[in-house]
Write an enzyme that holds these catalytic residues in place. Structure first.
Site, mmCIF file in Angstrom:
data_model
loop_
_atom_site.group_PDB
_atom_site.id
_atom_site.type_symbol
_atom_site.label_atom_id
_atom_site.label_comp_id
_atom_site.label_asym_id
_atom_site.label_seq_id
_atom_site.Cartn_x
_atom_site.Cartn_y
_atom_site.Cartn_z
ATOM 1 N N GLY A 260 0.762 -1.236 0.000
ATOM 2 C CA GLY A 260 0.000 0.000 0.000
ATOM 3 C C GLY A 260 0.793 1.286 0.000
ATOM 4 O O GLY A 260 0.219 2.368 -0.155
ATOM 5 N N GLU A 298 4.122 -6.647 1.597
ATOM 6 C CA GLU A 298 3.684 -6.986 0.240
ATOM 7 C C GLU A 298 3.564 -5.753 -0.659
ATOM 8 O O GLU A 298 2.468 -5.393 -1.074
ATOM 9 C CB GLU A 298 2.294 -7.626 0.285
ATOM 10 C CG GLU A 298 2.145 -8.821 1.174
ATOM 11 C CD GLU A 298 0.692 -9.294 1.265
ATOM 12 O OE1 GLU A 298 0.486 -10.504 1.200
ATOM 13 O OE2 GLU A 298 -0.223 -8.446 1.384
ATOM 14 N N PRO A 299 4.652 -5.104 -0.980
ATOM 15 C CA PRO A 299 4.542 -3.945 -1.875
ATOM 16 C C PRO A 299 4.214 -4.357 -3.305
ATOM 17 O O PRO A 299 4.771 -5.334 -3.822
ATOM 18 C CB PRO A 299 5.946 -3.323 -1.813
ATOM 19 C CG PRO A 299 6.848 -4.453 -1.428
ATOM 20 C CD PRO A 299 6.041 -5.377 -0.576
ATOM 21 N N GLY A 300 3.300 -3.645 -3.920
ATOM 22 C CA GLY A 300 2.995 -3.837 -5.336
ATOM 23 C C GLY A 300 3.391 -2.570 -6.078
ATOM 24 O O GLY A 300 4.448 -2.467 -6.688
ATOM 25 N N ARG A 301 2.509 -1.566 -5.951
ATOM 26 C CA ARG A 301 2.725 -0.271 -6.617
ATOM 27 C C ARG A 301 4.131 0.276 -6.391
ATOM 28 O O ARG A 301 4.824 0.623 -7.343
ATOM 29 C CB ARG A 301 1.685 0.717 -6.070
ATOM 30 C CG ARG A 301 1.673 2.065 -6.753
ATOM 31 C CD ARG A 301 0.663 2.993 -6.080
ATOM 32 N NE ARG A 301 -0.685 2.476 -6.124
ATOM 33 C CZ ARG A 301 -1.518 2.598 -7.155
ATOM 34 N NH1 ARG A 301 -1.144 3.253 -8.228
ATOM 35 N NH2 ARG A 301 -2.735 2.078 -7.106
ATOM 36 N N CYS A 366 -12.685 6.945 -27.067
ATOM 37 C CA CYS A 366 -13.946 7.675 -27.235
ATOM 38 C C CYS A 366 -14.633 7.977 -25.906
ATOM 39 O O CYS A 366 -15.808 7.634 -25.714
ATOM 40 C CB CYS A 366 -14.868 6.892 -28.149
ATOM 41 S SG CYS A 366 -14.140 6.649 -29.766
ATOM 42 N N GLU A 367 -13.904 8.566 -24.963
ATOM 43 C CA GLU A 367 -14.498 9.026 -23.703
ATOM 44 C C GLU A 367 -13.781 10.294 -23.287
ATOM 45 O O GLU A 367 -12.560 10.390 -23.427
ATOM 46 C CB GLU A 367 -14.321 7.980 -22.589
ATOM 47 C CG GLU A 367 -15.178 6.768 -22.791
ATOM 48 C CD GLU A 367 -15.239 5.879 -21.549
ATOM 49 O OE1 GLU A 367 -14.952 6.366 -20.438
ATOM 50 O OE2 GLU A 367 -15.578 4.703 -21.725
HETATM 51 C C1 LIG Z 1 -2.970 -5.081 -3.947
HETATM 52 C C2 LIG Z 1 -2.455 -5.734 -2.736
HETATM 53 C C3 LIG Z 1 -1.180 -5.398 -2.260
HETATM 54 C C4 LIG Z 1 -0.319 -4.342 -2.869
HETATM 55 O O1 LIG Z 1 -0.826 -3.078 -2.796
HETATM 56 P P1 LIG Z 1 0.053 -1.871 -3.398
HETATM 57 O O2 LIG Z 1 -0.718 -0.667 -3.111
HETATM 58 O O3 LIG Z 1 0.163 -2.133 -4.858
HETATM 59 O O4 LIG Z 1 1.359 -1.914 -2.710
HETATM 60 C C5 LIG Z 1 -0.716 -6.080 -1.152
HETATM 61 N N1 LIG Z 1 -1.464 -7.039 -0.556
HETATM 62 C C6 LIG Z 1 -2.675 -7.381 -1.005
HETATM 63 C C7 LIG Z 1 -3.429 -8.436 -0.320
HETATM 64 C C8 LIG Z 1 -3.218 -6.736 -2.100
HETATM 65 O O5 LIG Z 1 -4.437 -7.070 -2.516
#
Ligand SMILES: *Cc1c(COP(=O)(O)O)cnc(C)c1O
Length: 437
Positions: A260, A298-301, A366-367
């Site tokens: 997050g 758990e970093p994604g973004r 087209c939006e």
């Molecule tokens: C999407 C998600 C993440 C990552 O969130 P980011 O904002 O991308 O870091 C981590 N854990 C879980 C369970 C998620 O669904």
């Protein structure tokens, strides 16, 4: 912010201290003597020539460096720990392969992401299985491939796993319980997940019930708890509140504290650094959780966003009516973040970096909501110019689509002046591939 509504034109250069456009690009991005951007040592004009536009450029070195910052940073603060990449932010096999090479664990949220992770060489023992609606097939594949952890989101997950494991004698599945901590971070509604009323996880009373049930299970091994409060979070407080919530449920061996952390998309954004975030999170863990417990993040973004740059070509420039519209050959087909959560992006003419006239950078779809940047300064934009939009590594590839028959762009890894496509551009034949006569 209402999805699809455009934000007013801003003049970021009104704030001279924010006048650091290159600072939004992957570290090491420079301008060549001719004024063009070099990303991972590769000149944007040459990349556009070779791979066409739009294209998603990834600075491979920046991505690896970010993975190491996370892994080394967490290990230094909390030796018994792991970093898992939340792969929905960029689920292509090349990214799975790279992050598996860096030793990261991998989060998946569906059987499709699980298949991609395994194809990318992820060790199944390092896979964490998520989802609020896990099907039998998904859970069976997870169990059969030996997924390291399954995160229980609801009581049906427990029933399903019990049934599946009854058919695989001798296999005990380690699990976590996903807790809804009743924390509401300051982010867009669509990407807030930890509040009361969220579809994800179990509120504390129900979590207690699930914990009791799992403790009585001889096929499911309850290792600990999971919590994830949302995405693009720009202050540390919600992360601490989440730790406080899980700490109320007793002592466990494992605490997965979710992802997050926000990324810096615009001059104004000031997210905590990875180090500040890890400081805050591990301080809360050290204070509130058992000293011996394993901590997972758990970093994604924040793992992938800043390594990515989208490259477009200007198709038309429309002046008059008080606004300059600069329309490029991509848009919401390759970047849905603006329409979905009102995410703001900066941009520049890629061969003449820096200011100019206030423009609205729009896509080809087209939006009216198909805007890449509602207010950005571009230097004398003309048809044929290349436009670079930084910080597009997260959730662009995964949310890309074929709206208006657009072909999804290639993904190009750039490193040390060398480039290679790791995903090719879609073709019109791809658009028809699933159609039956
Ligand atoms: C999407 C998600 C993440 C990552 O969130 P980011 O904002 O991308 O870091 C981590 N854990 C879980 C369970 C998620 O669904």
């Amino acid at each position: 912010m209402v999805p699809g509504t455009a934000t007013p034109v801003r003049l970021p250069y009104d704030e001279p201290s924010y006048n650091d456009l290159l600072g939004l690009f992957p570290p090491g991005t420079v301008t060549a003597p001719d004024g063009g951007l070099r990303i991972g040592g590769c000149h944007v004009a040459e990349l556009a020539e070779r791979y066409g536009t739009p294209a998603l450029l990834i600075d491979e070195g920046a991505l690896r460096a970010r993975a190491r910052r996370y892994a080394d940073g967490l290990a230094a603060r909390r030796p018994n720990s792991a970093v898992a990449f939340a792969s929905k932010a960029f689920p292509c096999t090349a990214v799975y392969r790279l992050l598996a090479e860096e030793g990261l664990s991998i989060d998946v949220a569906s059987d499709g992401e699980l298949a991609l992770a395994l194809a990318g060489g992820t060790d199944p023992a390092k896979v964490i299985v998520h989802g609020n609606a896990k099907t039998d097939d998904y859970l069976r594949t997870a169990v059969e491939t030996g997924a390291g952890l399954v995160v229980i989101d609801n009581f049906d997950d427990i029933d399903r796993l019990e049934r599946i494991l009854a058919g695989t004698p001798g296999r005990e599945q380690p699990v976590l319980v996903r807790v809804t901590p009743d924390v509401r971070p300051d982010t867009h509604e669509a990407i807030s997940t930890g509040q009361r009323g969220s579809k994800f996880g179990l509120l504390l009373p129900q979590a207690r019930e699930a914990i009791a049930r799992l403790r009585g299970s001889d096929r499911l091994r309850l290792d600990g708890l999971h919590v994830h409060v949302g995405s693009q979070i720009l202050d540390s407080e919600p992360f601490v509140q989440a730790v406080e919530a899980v700490a109320e449920l007793g002592d466990f061996d494992v605490y997965d504290l979710g992802g997050g952390l926000g990324s810096r998309y615009t001059y104004e954004d000031r997210p905590p650094s990875v180090e500040d975030y890890l400081d805050t999170l591990t301080a809360a863990a050290d204070a509130l959780l058992p000293a011996s417990a394993r901590v997972i993040v758990e970093p994604g973004r924040s793992m992938v966003a800043e390594a990515g740059v989208s490259l477009y070509r200007v198709v038309t420039v429309k002046r008059g009516g008080g606004e300059t519209f600069v329309a490029v050959d991509g848009g919401m087909g390759d970047n849905l973040e603006v329409s979905l959560y009102g995410q703001r992006f900066e941009a520049t003419v890629a061969t003449r970096v820096g200011g100019g006239e206030p423009c609205r950078l729009v896509g080809r779809h087209c939006e009216s909501g198909d805007t890449l940047s509602a207010g950005v300064l571009l230097d004398d934009p003309r048809p044929g110019d290349l436009i670079a939009v930084p910080v597009t590594g997260a959730y662009t590839y995964s949310l890309s689509n074929n709206y208006n028959g657009s072909c999804r762009p290639p993904v190009v890894f750039c490193h040390d002046g060398q480039s290679r496509a790791v995903v090719r551009r879609e073709t019109h034949a791809d658009l028809m591939r699933r159609d039956l006569p």
